[in-house]
Scaffold this motif. Structure first.
Motif, short mmCIF file in Angstrom:
data_model
loop_
_atom_site.label_atom_id
_atom_site.label_comp_id
_atom_site.label_asym_id
_atom_site.label_seq_id
_atom_site.Cartn_x
_atom_site.Cartn_y
_atom_site.Cartn_z
N LEU A 23 0.82 -1.22 0.00
CA LEU A 23 0.00 0.00 0.00
C LEU A 23 0.85 1.27 0.00
O LEU A 23 0.51 2.24 -0.66
N GLU A 24 1.95 1.26 0.72
CA GLU A 24 2.84 2.43 0.71
C GLU A 24 3.40 2.67 -0.68
O GLU A 24 3.53 3.83 -1.11
N ALA A 25 3.68 1.59 -1.41
CA ALA A 25 4.16 1.73 -2.79
C ALA A 25 3.10 2.35 -3.69
O ALA A 25 3.42 2.95 -4.72
N LYS A 26 1.84 2.24 -3.30
CA LYS A 26 0.72 2.84 -4.06
C LYS A 26 0.37 4.23 -3.55
O LYS A 26 -0.60 4.83 -4.00
N GLY A 27 1.12 4.74 -2.59
CA GLY A 27 0.89 6.09 -2.10
C GLY A 27 0.03 6.22 -0.86
O GLY A 27 -0.32 7.33 -0.47
N TYR A 28 -0.33 5.12 -0.25
CA TYR A 28 -1.13 5.17 0.97
C TYR A 28 -0.25 5.49 2.18
O TYR A 28 0.92 5.10 2.23
N THR A 29 -0.85 6.17 3.15
CA THR A 29 -0.23 6.38 4.45
C THR A 29 -0.86 5.39 5.40
O THR A 29 -2.09 5.31 5.50
N ILE A 30 -0.03 4.64 6.10
CA ILE A 30 -0.51 3.56 6.96
C ILE A 30 -0.33 3.94 8.42
O ILE A 30 0.76 4.34 8.84
N GLN A 31 -1.40 3.80 9.19
CA GLN A 31 -1.32 3.91 10.64
C GLN A 31 -1.25 2.48 11.17
O GLN A 31 -2.24 1.75 11.10
N ASN A 32 -0.09 2.07 11.64
CA ASN A 32 0.16 0.70 12.06
C ASN A 32 -0.12 0.55 13.56
O ASN A 32 0.61 1.07 14.38
N TYR A 33 -1.17 -0.18 13.88
CA TYR A 33 -1.49 -0.48 15.27
C TYR A 33 -1.15 -1.93 15.61
O TYR A 33 -1.40 -2.37 16.73
N GLY A 34 -0.62 -2.66 14.65
CA GLY A 34 -0.38 -4.08 14.86
C GLY A 34 0.91 -4.38 15.57
O GLY A 34 1.82 -3.56 15.63
N THR A 35 0.98 -5.60 16.08
CA THR A 35 2.23 -6.07 16.66
C THR A 35 3.24 -6.30 15.54
O THR A 35 2.86 -6.61 14.40
N ASN A 36 4.49 -6.16 15.86
CA ASN A 36 5.56 -6.42 14.89
C ASN A 36 6.31 -7.69 15.24
O ASN A 36 7.41 -7.91 14.77
N SER A 37 5.69 -8.52 16.05
CA SER A 37 6.32 -9.73 16.55
C SER A 37 5.44 -10.95 16.30
O SER A 37 4.23 -10.82 16.09
N ASP A 38 6.06 -12.11 16.35
CA ASP A 38 5.32 -13.36 16.26
C ASP A 38 4.97 -13.90 17.65
O ASP A 38 4.37 -14.97 17.77
N ASP A 39 5.37 -13.17 18.70
CA ASP A 39 5.05 -13.58 20.07
C ASP A 39 3.55 -13.41 20.31
O ASP A 39 2.95 -12.44 19.87
N SER A 40 2.97 -14.35 21.02
CA SER A 40 1.54 -14.35 21.27
C SER A 40 1.09 -13.05 21.96
O SER A 40 1.71 -12.61 22.93
N VAL A 41 0.01 -12.47 21.42
CA VAL A 41 -0.58 -11.25 21.97
C VAL A 41 -2.10 -11.40 21.96
O VAL A 41 -2.64 -12.32 21.36
N ASP A 42 -2.78 -10.47 22.60
CA ASP A 42 -4.24 -10.46 22.61
C ASP A 42 -4.74 -9.55 21.50
O ASP A 42 -4.53 -8.33 21.54
N TYR A 43 -5.39 -10.13 20.49
CA TYR A 43 -5.79 -9.37 19.30
C TYR A 43 -6.63 -8.12 19.59
O TYR A 43 -6.47 -7.12 18.90
N PRO A 44 -7.53 -8.10 20.59
CA PRO A 44 -8.31 -6.88 20.79
C PRO A 44 -7.45 -5.64 21.04
O PRO A 44 -7.83 -4.53 20.66
N ASP A 45 -6.28 -5.83 21.65
CA ASP A 45 -5.40 -4.69 21.92
C ASP A 45 -4.94 -4.01 20.64
O ASP A 45 -4.61 -2.82 20.66
#
Length: 144
Positions: A23-45
């Motif tokens: 998406l960034e290559a297409k010109g979109y600005t991304i607001q990243n709220y996701g985890t950047n890890s493969d460690d288990s997290v709680d998705y609602p967060d």
């Protein structure tokens, strides 16, 4: 508007990274709220902030990713003005936009390939809501 919020749990990190780059290559600005890890997290967060941005109008669309896509969609749909659609094919994505005015795409990372997920994102962002008879139905979704 080319702003998109994205959120993911540990099952969606690789997909989030690839979709963000696409998406960034297409010109979109991304607001990243996701985890950047493969460690288990709680998705609602990581999903609530995406839904909040869509609900408030900060962004027109969100993309959420978890293993099945179900928990993410259920979480996002707790927010007023959010219509999160769990999709696994481009055809379902197109109908969710055309008929339901979906504003968040929920991707099941464990049940779609990465190329399939990217194609779904493109379909989601390129497909317009048809309005008409569908507008009446969409208006009945929200509880007041």
């Amino acid at each position: 508007m080319k702003n998109i919020a994205i959120g993911n749990d540990h099952a969606g990190t690789d997909y989030k990274n690839a979709i963000t780059a696409h998406l960034e290559a297409k010109g979109y600005t991304i607001q990243n709220y996701g985890t950047n890890s493969d460690d288990s997290v709680d998705y609602p967060d990581f999903i609530h902030p995406v839904a909040t941005d869509v609900e408030s109008g900060k962004v027109p669309f969100g993309i959420i990713i978890c293993g099945s896509g179900n928990g993410a969609a259920m979480t996002a749909n707790k927010h007023q003005k959010v219509r999160a659609a769990l999709c696994w094919t481009k055809e379902i994505v197109a109908l969710a936009r055309q008929h339901n005015d979906a504003n968040i795409l929920s991707i099941p990372a464990r049940f779609t390939s990465l190329p399939q997920a990217i194609a779904m994102v493109d379909t989601f962002l390129e497909t317009e809501f048809e309005g008409g008879r569908h507008q009446r139905r969409v208006a009945k979704i929200a509880c007041s």
